[in-house]
Design a protein around this motif. Sequence first.
Motif: not given
Length: 334
Positions: A32-40
């Motif tokens: 499970v990959c959690l990321d808010n995509l602010s830098t990812g």
Amino acid sequence: MPLTGQALVTGGAGFIGSHLCESLLRKRFRVVCLDNLSTGRRENIAHLTDDPGFVFVEGDVAEPEPLWSTGPVDLVFHLASPASPVAYLKAPLETLRAGSRGTEHALEVARRWGARFVLASTSEVYGDPAEHPQRESYWGHVNPVGERSVYDEAKRYAEALTMAYRRSHGVDTGIARIFNTFGPRMRADDGRIIPNFVRQALTGEAMTVYGSGLQTRTLCYVDDLVEGLLALALGGASGPVNLGGTEERTVLELATEIARAAGGTATVPPVEHRTLPQDDPGRRRPDLTLARDLLAWQPRTSLADGLALTVAWFRERTAGAAPATARPGEPVAR
């Protein structure tokens, strides 16, 4: 083949996080990959989305709701945080929240499911060190109110919180102190030394060197770093444990090596000196005794080979080709 287990990776769409997700899938973990995509970036994990063992959750680790939707897990890797000075100076409060609230939320997930928890800390906890090389027993020389403190102190707090959960709640924890890491999927605009120099070398620009350029760094190729994180996760060490490279270079030497890796012919590439940022460390190199003794780990990829792979990835990406991410002699991962 049966699954090995389930892993949560916060910050999993980032540079290191995406490589970690990839490696966990190869080891038959459901991820499970959690990321808010602010830098990812979504493109970092685009090749993983068709894998039935991979789930992407867009969410902020500083908010608890996305984490509770992940279900039972056996491993929790907490990598979520802006990591480059350009990123964390633009988002100081978000960086502090990722290290404080975010760490607590990730630890609560590990506590709830009885999972092993691994904190991705940083060599920045040593500040501008008076000890060289830096051992885990060194407490550091950090400016708690400087611009960089939003990242340094967030990670120092995250380490303290991780140890408090271990002592107070019996959570099985490990702390990795990550030194400078490089490789494919670094952002070209993140301001760190390798992407800066590679981009400038490929476009023929002068290399931007802050200060005299005599400050030193060691660099660890991302595949090796991920192997170290997995060794820590699958072992029982609590850490902190340093993970990083051992080939120490001055910034000017790195500029020359990267220029050569990019095909430059000049003995010394053109350099543009700029003012050294506040609290920039003069020397940084990890003592890897604990990593060797506790994890049987040390970096395997030479600086030259890692730079060649990284330059090739940036060159192919600039040209619109599919990036090569394999080691020399291995098939290219698409």
